[in-house]
Design an enzyme around this catalytic site. Structure first.
Site, PDB file in Angstrom:
ATOM      1  N   SER A 122      40.595  52.419  46.620  1.00  0.00           N
ATOM      2  CA  SER A 122      41.247  51.117  46.645  1.00  0.00           C
ATOM      3  C   SER A 122      42.357  51.104  47.683  1.00  0.00           C
ATOM      4  CB  SER A 122      41.789  50.749  45.270  1.00  0.00           C
ATOM      5  OG  SER A 122      42.649  51.760  44.779  1.00  0.00           O
ATOM      6  N   ASP A 127      43.642  35.928  36.711  1.00  0.00           N
ATOM      7  CA  ASP A 127      43.805  34.633  37.364  1.00  0.00           C
ATOM      8  C   ASP A 127      44.217  34.808  38.814  1.00  0.00           C
ATOM      9  OD1 ASP A 127      46.717  35.018  37.055  1.00  0.00           O
ATOM     10  OD2 ASP A 127      46.390  34.457  34.968  1.00  0.00           O
ATOM     11  N   HIS A 186      48.349  46.808  44.242  1.00  0.00           N
ATOM     12  CA  HIS A 186      48.420  47.552  42.979  1.00  0.00           C
ATOM     13  C   HIS A 186      48.703  49.041  43.200  1.00  0.00           C
ATOM     14  CE1 HIS A 186      44.006  48.322  43.702  1.00  0.00           C
ATOM     15  NE2 HIS A 186      44.353  49.507  43.192  1.00  0.00           N
TER      16      HIS A 186
END
Length: 372
Positions: A305, A229, A164
């Site tokens: 992150s 998901d 991401h």
């Protein structure tokens, strides 16, 4: 092969040998790693680089949600592990892969919006100061991405981070084409280059030296995925630098079950955005896990992150202690636990399949990727 269930595939791939209960040292298990090889590569249109960089991923799907998800089929796994490669000139390719299980003898190897609360009670993070720490292993393996995230050195020219940080699931982020990796170094005053200045009680000021990224690999499981998901399970990417970084790096390893981690604990360092210019180290216990994710409450802020999650265990073959990266810190999640909201920080586990893929990206030869 295509008719095999993913369950059988994963059981074969994850067959490991754990130390006996009488062995006092937490020992790295030996895994039978599958082989992932490129099958075909095609050119894609150049991306637009129009997505905003996100420093974390938010998802309401917690451990129970992920555990209840149906196992993907073999063809789905092949698709998720296929990948896009972004080059510095803006060109883009897509590579389909095949997955194979080889015996040891086959290749001669041995055997909803709410306030983000990412600090849990007392802030247990440690800012790392001084070149004696920052420039030494393992802290020296942590680097900063120009998009704002953290990465970890995993080879002479490779950095592991979160997908991401490069791609929002639909498009590449602004700055991904000219992506750079920053290495923290001492900031010397004029005329003092190379001098050992020790007459100040203040921590030595540091600066970033940047290296451009040559190419970036992102798994298709993340691209067009959804954090609710399958996408969350594939939030990782590998960056290849234009030149070697000349620092000691940390090897990747297959993530053991949480119960086999030393003290059930993980460690990672990152550039949290609430402490600009500081490298921040933390450790904490794993609270829950799925096959692909680790749930913990390590104190962290956006910017951390992409950090490599590591543990230190005994390497029986080499008769020494060794740190390995077993996951990639992804970010923050609010989870509905029986009607009560609870927050976790989440890391993507390096499974045998992911190890095979990342290792092949690094080495380009599956024979060098047979032991996790």
């Amino acid at each position: 092969m295509a008719g095999l269930s993913t369950l059988i595939l994963l059981l074969c791939a994850a067959k490991d040998v754990m130390p006996s209960s009488s062995h006092w040292k937490p020992t790295w298990p030996s895994y039978r790693v599958p082989v992932i090889l490129p099958q075909s590569t095609l050119n894609l249109d150049k991306p637009q680089f129009d997505a905003e960089a996100r420093l974390e991923v938010l998802s309401p799907c917690g451990p129970a949600c992920h555990k209840s998800s149906p196992l993907p089929t073999y063809e789905e796994v092949k698709h998720y592990l296929s990948y896009e490669t972004l080059y510095a000139n803006g060109s883009l390719t897509e590579t389909e892969v095949g997955i194979y299980i080889l015996s040891n003898s086959a290749d001669g190897s041995q055997g909803k919006s709410r306030t983000k609360r990412q600090i849990y009670g007392y802030d247990s993070r440690f800012s790392i100061f001084g070149k004696d720490f920052l420039l030494n292993y393992p802290f020296s393996t942590s680097v900063k991405l120009s998009t704002g995230c953290t990465g970890t050195l995993v080879a002479e020219k490779h950095v592991l981070t979160a997908a991401h940080c490069i791609h929002d699931g639909k498009s590449y982020v602004k700055g991904a084409q000219k992506l750079r990796v920053g290495f923290l170094k001492p900031k010397h005053k004029d005329g003092s280059k190379g001098a050992n200045i020790t007459n100040s009680a203040m921590p030595e000021k540091m600066k970033f030296q940047w290296i451009r990224v040559k190419r970036t690999h992102v798994p298709k499981g993340w691209i067009k995925g959804n954090a609710n998901d399958i996408g969350m399970d594939y939030d990782y990417a590998l960056l290849e630098l234009k030149k070697p970084h000349k620092r000691k790096f940390m090897k990747i390893g297959v993530s053991p079950p949480a119960r086999h981690l030393p003290g059930g604990r993980i460690h990672f360092s990152g550039y949290d955005n609430d402490r600009p210019g500081n490298l921040v180290y933390r450790f904490c216990d794993v609270k829950d896990e799925t096959y692909d994710l680790l749930y913990q409450q390590c104190d962290a802020q956006p910017g951390a992150s992409g950090s490599g999650v590591y543990v230190r265990m005994w390497k029986r073959q080499n008769h020494k202690w060794e740190r390995k990266i077993i996951g990639i810190f992804s970010g923050h999640q609010w989870v509905d636990m029986n009607g009560t909201p609870q927050d976790f920080n989440v890391a993507v586990r390096i499974t045998p399949l992911k190890y095979a893929q990342i290792c092949y990206w690094i080495k380009g030869n599956y024979l060098d990727c047979r032991e996790g």
